[in-house]
Design a protein around this motif. Sequence first.
Motif, PDB file in Angstrom:
ATOM      1  N   SER A   1       4.458   5.745  20.887  1.00 31.05           N
ATOM      2  CA  SER A   1       3.017   5.577  21.058  1.00 31.05           C
ATOM      3  C   SER A   1       2.758   4.658  22.252  1.00 31.05           C
ATOM      4  O   SER A   1       3.479   3.702  22.461  1.00 31.05           O
ATOM      5  CB  SER A   1       2.426   4.963  19.793  1.00 31.05           C
ATOM      6  OG  SER A   1       2.791   3.624  19.715  1.00 31.05           O
TER       7      SER A   1
ATOM      8  N   GLY B   1      10.839   3.136  19.824  1.00 36.94           N
ATOM      9  CA  GLY B   1      11.395   3.069  18.477  1.00 36.94           C
ATOM     10  C   GLY B   1      10.299   2.988  17.456  1.00 36.94           C
ATOM     11  O   GLY B   1       9.136   3.070  17.814  1.00 36.94           O
ATOM     12  N   PRO B   2      10.554   2.831  16.178  1.00 35.92           N
ATOM     13  CA  PRO B   2      11.878   2.838  15.556  1.00 35.92           C
ATOM     14  C   PRO B   2      12.506   4.216  15.424  1.00 35.92           C
ATOM     15  O   PRO B   2      13.645   4.295  15.003  1.00 35.92           O
ATOM     16  CB  PRO B   2      11.601   2.231  14.176  1.00 35.92           C
ATOM     17  CG  PRO B   2      10.183   2.487  13.911  1.00 35.92           C
ATOM     18  CD  PRO B   2       9.496   2.522  15.220  1.00 35.92           C
ATOM     19  N   GLN B   3      11.765   5.262  15.791  1.00 32.34           N
ATOM     20  CA  GLN B   3      12.383   6.580  15.624  1.00 32.34           C
ATOM     21  C   GLN B   3      13.056   7.061  16.895  1.00 32.34           C
ATOM     22  O   GLN B   3      13.495   8.179  16.975  1.00 32.34           O
ATOM     23  CB  GLN B   3      11.332   7.609  15.205  1.00 32.34           C
ATOM     24  CG  GLN B   3      10.697   7.338  13.884  1.00 32.34           C
ATOM     25  CD  GLN B   3       9.397   6.582  14.023  1.00 32.34           C
ATOM     26  OE1 GLN B   3       9.101   6.014  15.059  1.00 32.34           O
ATOM     27  NE2 GLN B   3       8.629   6.568  12.968  1.00 32.34           N
ATOM     28  N   HIS B   4      13.071   6.217  17.916  1.00 31.03           N
ATOM     29  CA  HIS B   4      13.651   6.641  19.181  1.00 31.03           C
ATOM     30  C   HIS B   4      15.164   6.828  19.043  1.00 31.03           C
ATOM     31  O   HIS B   4      15.840   5.961  18.510  1.00 31.03           O
ATOM     32  CB  HIS B   4      13.348   5.569  20.236  1.00 31.03           C
ATOM     33  CG  HIS B   4      13.519   6.053  21.641  1.00 31.03           C
ATOM     34  ND1 HIS B   4      14.761   6.154  22.195  1.00 31.03           N
ATOM     35  CD2 HIS B   4      12.636   6.476  22.562  1.00 31.03           C
ATOM     36  CE1 HIS B   4      14.609   6.621  23.441  1.00 31.03           C
ATOM     37  NE2 HIS B   4      13.341   6.818  23.679  1.00 31.03           N
ATOM     38  N   PRO B   5      15.696   7.959  19.495  1.00 31.88           N
ATOM     39  CA  PRO B   5      17.121   8.215  19.239  1.00 31.88           C
ATOM     40  C   PRO B   5      18.057   7.262  19.976  1.00 31.88           C
ATOM     41  O   PRO B   5      19.203   7.110  19.576  1.00 31.88           O
ATOM     42  CB  PRO B   5      17.313   9.647  19.732  1.00 31.88           C
ATOM     43  CG  PRO B   5      16.186   9.918  20.641  1.00 31.88           C
ATOM     44  CD  PRO B   5      15.051   9.105  20.163  1.00 31.88           C
TER      45      PRO B   5
ATOM     46  N   THR C   1      17.840   4.048  20.226  1.00 31.45           N
ATOM     47  CA  THR C   1      17.868   2.666  19.763  1.00 31.45           C
ATOM     48  C   THR C   1      18.898   2.452  18.668  1.00 31.45           C
ATOM     49  O   THR C   1      18.894   1.427  18.012  1.00 31.45           O
ATOM     50  CB  THR C   1      16.485   2.230  19.256  1.00 31.45           C
ATOM     51  OG1 THR C   1      16.068   3.130  18.249  1.00 31.45           O
ATOM     52  CG2 THR C   1      15.478   2.199  20.349  1.00 31.45           C
TER      53      THR C   1
ATOM     54  N   GLY D   1      19.414   3.428  15.696  1.00 27.37           N
ATOM     55  CA  GLY D   1      18.979   3.117  14.348  1.00 27.37           C
ATOM     56  C   GLY D   1      17.508   2.788  14.351  1.00 27.37           C
ATOM     57  O   GLY D   1      16.797   3.064  15.318  1.00 27.37           O
ATOM     58  N   VAL D   2      17.048   2.177  13.280  1.00 28.92           N
ATOM     59  CA  VAL D   2      15.624   1.891  13.185  1.00 28.92           C
ATOM     60  C   VAL D   2      15.324   0.549  13.843  1.00 28.92           C
ATOM     61  O   VAL D   2      15.129  -0.459  13.196  1.00 28.92           O
ATOM     62  CB  VAL D   2      15.148   1.917  11.728  1.00 28.92           C
ATOM     63  CG1 VAL D   2      14.927   3.318  11.286  1.00 28.92           C
ATOM     64  CG2 VAL D   2      16.152   1.251  10.822  1.00 28.92           C
TER      65      VAL D   2
ATOM     66  N   ARG E   1      13.067  -1.330  17.058  1.00 28.95           N
ATOM     67  CA  ARG E   1      11.908  -1.095  17.929  1.00 28.95           C
ATOM     68  C   ARG E   1      11.874  -2.144  19.020  1.00 28.95           C
ATOM     69  O   ARG E   1      12.246  -3.294  18.798  1.00 28.95           O
ATOM     70  CB  ARG E   1      10.631  -1.175  17.103  1.00 28.95           C
ATOM     71  CG  ARG E   1       9.394  -0.751  17.858  1.00 28.95           C
ATOM     72  CD  ARG E   1       8.321  -0.386  16.872  1.00 28.95           C
ATOM     73  NE  ARG E   1       7.716  -1.574  16.275  1.00 28.95           N
ATOM     74  CZ  ARG E   1       6.645  -2.188  16.784  1.00 28.95           C
ATOM     75  NH1 ARG E   1       6.075  -1.746  17.866  1.00 28.95           N
ATOM     76  NH2 ARG E   1       6.150  -3.256  16.180  1.00 28.95           N
TER      77      ARG E   1
ATOM     78  N   TYR F   1      13.444  -3.150   9.847  1.00 23.51           N
ATOM     79  CA  TYR F   1      13.107  -1.894   9.169  1.00 23.51           C
ATOM     80  C   TYR F   1      14.185  -1.500   8.155  1.00 23.51           C
ATOM     81  O   TYR F   1      13.948  -0.697   7.279  1.00 23.51           O
ATOM     82  CB  TYR F   1      12.943  -0.776  10.190  1.00 23.51           C
ATOM     83  CG  TYR F   1      11.774  -0.964  11.112  1.00 23.51           C
ATOM     84  CD1 TYR F   1      10.512  -0.592  10.707  1.00 23.51           C
ATOM     85  CD2 TYR F   1      11.938  -1.503  12.369  1.00 23.51           C
ATOM     86  CE1 TYR F   1       9.432  -0.772  11.540  1.00 23.51           C
ATOM     87  CE2 TYR F   1      10.871  -1.688  13.217  1.00 23.51           C
ATOM     88  CZ  TYR F   1       9.607  -1.314  12.791  1.00 23.51           C
ATOM     89  OH  TYR F   1       8.550  -1.505  13.618  1.00 23.51           O
TER      90      TYR F   1
END
Lengths: 398, 190
Positions: free
Chosen positions: A2, A42-46, A48, A50-51, A53, A72
């Motif tokens: 975002s 992140g936290p869904q960014h591949p 990184t 894992g979780v 951000r 997270y």
Amino acid sequence: MSTSVLKPDIAEGGGAARNYEVLPKLSPTGEMQGDLLEVSMGPQHPSTHGVFRMDVVLDGETIVKLKPVFGYLHRNHEKIGENTTYLASMPYTDRLDYFCSLTNNWAYALSVEKLGGIQVPERAEYIRVITAELTRLVNHTCLAGFLLMDMGALGTPLMYAFREREKILDLFEALTGARMMCNYMRFGGCRVDLPKGWLDQARQVVDEYPAFLDEFENLLTTNEILLARTQGVGTLSKELAINASISGPMLRASGVNYDIRKVDKYGIYDRFDFRIPLGEHGDVYDRYMVRILEMRESLKILQKALKDIPEGPIIDPKTKLRNFRPKAGEAYGRIEAPKGELGFYVISDGSANPYRYRVRPPSLINLTILEDMCIGQTVADVVVILGSVDIVLGEVDR
Amino acid sequence: MIGKGIAKGFIETARNFVGSYTEESRLVTVEYPEERLPQKENARNFPFLVYDGEDAEKGLRCVACKICEKDCPPQCIYIVLERDEKGRPQKHPKVFDIDVSVCMSCQICVEVCPFEAIKMDTEFELSQTDRFDGLLLDKHQLAKSNEYYHKLHPTEAAAVDANLAAEKAKKAAPPAPSTAAPPQPAPAKT
């Protein structure tokens, strides 16, 4: 991902409270800064791992500010440790750094052995060294693969790395019954003895490993793209690394000769002859190279340990599995995990549960320095720098 | 010369590409549901209860001492002790449930059990349409024979049998001094 455009003058005029400071339009050197853009990676960014951000403030493509956000994956590891018996925390330590469960086991076992004054038999010490160095091979091999994947080499290096990792995981499965959640070490030794033929299999894997490392280095080390992406990127100075209590390959890549295997000589590491590879520049390339060289040193240790391993018991017969109550006191056990100094601090009040149970995770502490390494670099570099820190979120958040 | 490193990498990749079709040791794919790799002897997945003899209910080695229930790290074991009409404990579990969806396969229950009653299975095809009750195994589903245990972990099972036989012999030989009881804690008495 975002994004939100951050207009300094609008944000300054009140409105909703923001948890970052608004940067002036002029940089400290008097240069004009464009509109700053705040990006939440992140936290869904591949990339990184894992979780995890990062709140990144960008001027064009350059990083102006970076705030790591984690938690997270927090699952109350330390509090659970206080509410279960000493033994029952052992399987939970597997889940800290889930790539290297055996070194986690060792660190915890070491601290409780210090607390309870337990001796470890010779054979168990050798098994511990063998499994820990195999774990180091797994970790560093995978890290090199992941790092290259972060740089855009999607697949090939990672698959080569996983091919080799598979062989070691097969060894772990034959020995401990599980590929990753090994839960193998016990206070005073190890859980089961080596199965028949295991040592020969391990020797074969160790003997074949240098060929793989040569192949891997052929593929990567002189590759111009890798050099361009890593050299001079994410530089970490010696002083800053020491001040931020960085440990492990990150610290050694900055040129500080500090390895707990040499400093503490825990277990039986004083019997092995190995060198500590050091970096010179403290950039991503040095971190990559230090790990590759460290693997070659691990192979030396492994060869010697697999040759010298004696017969004998694998666990101190006096230690109790059920109802283990060490005397009141405290102990801090630390080892050189593949990622850095992993320590467990345990306080006993004489009951069956630890009074206090605290983990010193290398991933989290190595991560604290991320902003200093990233400022002035581009967004694409952040991914690579984070990859070279070598974090596992299971250990960062606990 | 620029591009040399990349060229070297391509040669390496090409070598691996050809090798993955021709080298015997690299043809590793196992077509899973039809073909299976043999299980490792030490492999572990979820616990089961061992029974001796023919009757799964009577032969259970478990005496419902609740040590495993207490030491289980994720607390996935639930035991109720069997009592007769007068309320005396029967050294037998009335209920023995393991929630397999919670179990983390750590083998702590196996290690702490003083009666060699609970062991690790290697069965991994446990998919269910009901993830709550379907994965909550009761003692009838958990009970497996000693022969089954021997088939899974031959070395370990042989050692366990030898151990149990020795203990039995020790108990049977000196009948008078019963104070030298085996070191196992007795089940909770009321």
